[in-house]
Design an enzyme around this catalytic site. Structure first.
Site, mmCIF file in Angstrom:
data_model
loop_
_atom_site.group_PDB
_atom_site.id
_atom_site.type_symbol
_atom_site.label_atom_id
_atom_site.label_comp_id
_atom_site.label_asym_id
_atom_site.label_seq_id
_atom_site.Cartn_x
_atom_site.Cartn_y
_atom_site.Cartn_z
ATOM 1 N N TYR A 1 0.862 -1.187 0.000
ATOM 2 C CA TYR A 1 0.000 0.000 0.000
ATOM 3 C C TYR A 1 0.894 1.230 0.000
ATOM 4 O O TYR A 1 1.898 1.296 0.726
ATOM 5 C CB TYR A 1 -0.889 0.021 1.248
ATOM 6 C CG TYR A 1 -1.685 1.298 1.406
ATOM 7 C CD1 TYR A 1 -2.952 1.419 0.865
ATOM 8 C CD2 TYR A 1 -1.156 2.394 2.093
ATOM 9 C CE1 TYR A 1 -3.687 2.591 0.992
ATOM 10 C CE2 TYR A 1 -1.876 3.569 2.227
ATOM 11 C CZ TYR A 1 -3.131 3.657 1.674
ATOM 12 O OH TYR A 1 -3.843 4.828 1.794
ATOM 13 N N GLU A 29 -3.625 7.406 -4.022
ATOM 14 C CA GLU A 29 -3.545 6.133 -3.293
ATOM 15 C C GLU A 29 -3.325 4.992 -4.274
ATOM 16 O O GLU A 29 -4.099 4.824 -5.213
ATOM 17 C CB GLU A 29 -4.827 5.909 -2.495
ATOM 18 C CG GLU A 29 -4.823 4.633 -1.675
ATOM 19 C CD GLU A 29 -6.122 4.451 -0.912
ATOM 20 O OE1 GLU A 29 -6.111 4.633 0.313
ATOM 21 O OE2 GLU A 29 -7.151 4.140 -1.558
#
Length: 389
Positions: A109, A197
């Site tokens: 991530y 993101e």
């Protein structure tokens, strides 16, 4: 403002961020053609909606060959996906991303966002990619790495190295990570982003790092500098009331209550909602008409409030500084005449031309409750909107 994944991937390409790529499709035939153009045998067909959690909702499907892609597209297009971020009504799928299926060794991530409390940008990274980062933060917060970037000094190589070491990246993957982080930072600044993101950022079996899924949000207040980004807006993904409010340059956010609020000034609007809750009511929205609203703008705001089926009453709370209360009153009458007023309306005005505005409302012949005292005004609208009132 949010954009779709396929649009965000294009921006990653322009910023030099390695990614999995893919093509957008609006019909099953276009999806099959995209598979043919991409080549290969295995593909991923991904619903394009402005919400996370698509995979768990069945919005991401593996497909074999053109026939499999066409079949997946037929199943997804027009379907309604319900995820934790869409609410119970879900979102209808109008477009797809067709991308090649990758052999993935590891998922990470990585995000870049604004830390308003510390007035800086911050990179967040984790080895727990592909999962909801909120759950990771709740269950295993130690697995989230943070690297703040001073806005004056800017991004430095040692900061990228710190993140790479925390993710245990080596060799070509480490080099790719440097390209990813630098690209995200440059993109964030150049396009006035509020969030980028990558979830997941994947390590392939070949040892290369690629952005597999991307979300990008932009600062609405900066869109006047980026006409090309504003053109990417998909109104089908937004609440129709918010779209209509934006056209009239109104700040509007729908909520779950029953008392519609029209206020001038964000601070006064927040305070008004707090007072409604203190008196036992629930606000149906945040709506700021601004300091210098015209009668037409007020009428547009009023129409948006009345279009909400949950609204059982409306409270107008205006402090007339730049805005004149008589102009507000004219706008209210214009809207009330254009739309059948079937719910209680309480108006509280103070400031410039307040008495003149009050007289306009009193002599209108419409069922409008004028109350110059805010406490009494809120008490009145809460009482009028109770069950059975």
């Amino acid at each position: 403002m949010k954009i779709h994944e396929h649009q965000a991937l294009t921006l990653l390409d322009e910023a030099g961020v390695p990614n999995a790529g893919g093509q957008v499709a609006f019909t099953p035939e276009e999806a099959a053609a995209a598979a043919r153009a991409l080549g290969g045998d295995r593909f991923v067909v991904k619903a394009q909606i402005h919400a996370g959690g698509r995979g768990k909702a069945g919005g991401v499907r593996l497909a074999e060959g053109e026939a499999g892609v066409r079949e997946a597209a037929q199943a997804l297009l027009g379907a309604t996906l319900v995820t934790p971020q869409t609410g119970p009504n879900g979102k209808v799928v109008h477009r797809l991303l067709v991308a090649p299926a990758l052999s993935i060794a590891r998922e990470y991530y990585l995000s870049l966002l604004l830390d308003s409390e510390n007035a800086c940008l911050v990179f967040m990274a984790s080895t727990e990619g592909g999962t909801e980062i909120e759950e990771v933060a709740k269950q295993t917060p130690e697995k989230i790495l943070r690297q703040a970037v001073d806005p004056i000094i800017g991004l430095r190589d040692f900061q990228i190295s710190n993140l790479a070491a925390g993710l245990d990246l080596k060799g070509e993957a480490r080099k790719d990570f440097f390209a990813v982080v630098r690209g995200l930072y440059r993109l964030f600044l150049e396009k006035d982003c509020s969030l980028i993101e990558l979830n997941p950022l994947v390590l392939t079996d070949e040892g290369r790092l690629l952005a597999l899924d991307v979300k990008i949000n932009f600062d609405d207040n900066a869109l006047m500098r980026h006409k090309e980004l504003a053109a990417l807006r998909d109104e089908l993904e937004e609440d129709p009331r918010e779209v209509e409010a934006a056209k009239s340059k109104l700040s509007y956010i729908p909520l779950d209550g029953t008392i519609g609020c029209m206020v001038n000034g964000a601070g006064l609007a927040m305070a008004t909602m707090d007072i409604i809750k203190a008196f036992g009511g629930e606000p149906a929205n945040f709506l700021d008409v601004g300091g210098g609203a015209s009668a037409e703008k007020v009428a547009a705001a009023f129409s948006i409030l009345l279009a909400d089926q949950k609204v059982r009453g409306i409270l107008v709370n205006i402090f007339g500084g730049i805005m004149r209360c008589d102009v507000l009153a004219e706008g209210i009458l214009e809207a009330a005449k254009a739309v059948s007023l079937e719910v209680p309306l309480v108006v509280r005005m103070k400031g410039t031309n307040a008495e003149k505005g009050a007289e306009i409302l009193r002599t209108s012949g419409l069922p409008i409750h004028y109350e110059p005292d805010l406490g009494r005004a809120v008490h009145t609208i809460v009482s009028l909107t109770k069950e059975g009132a």
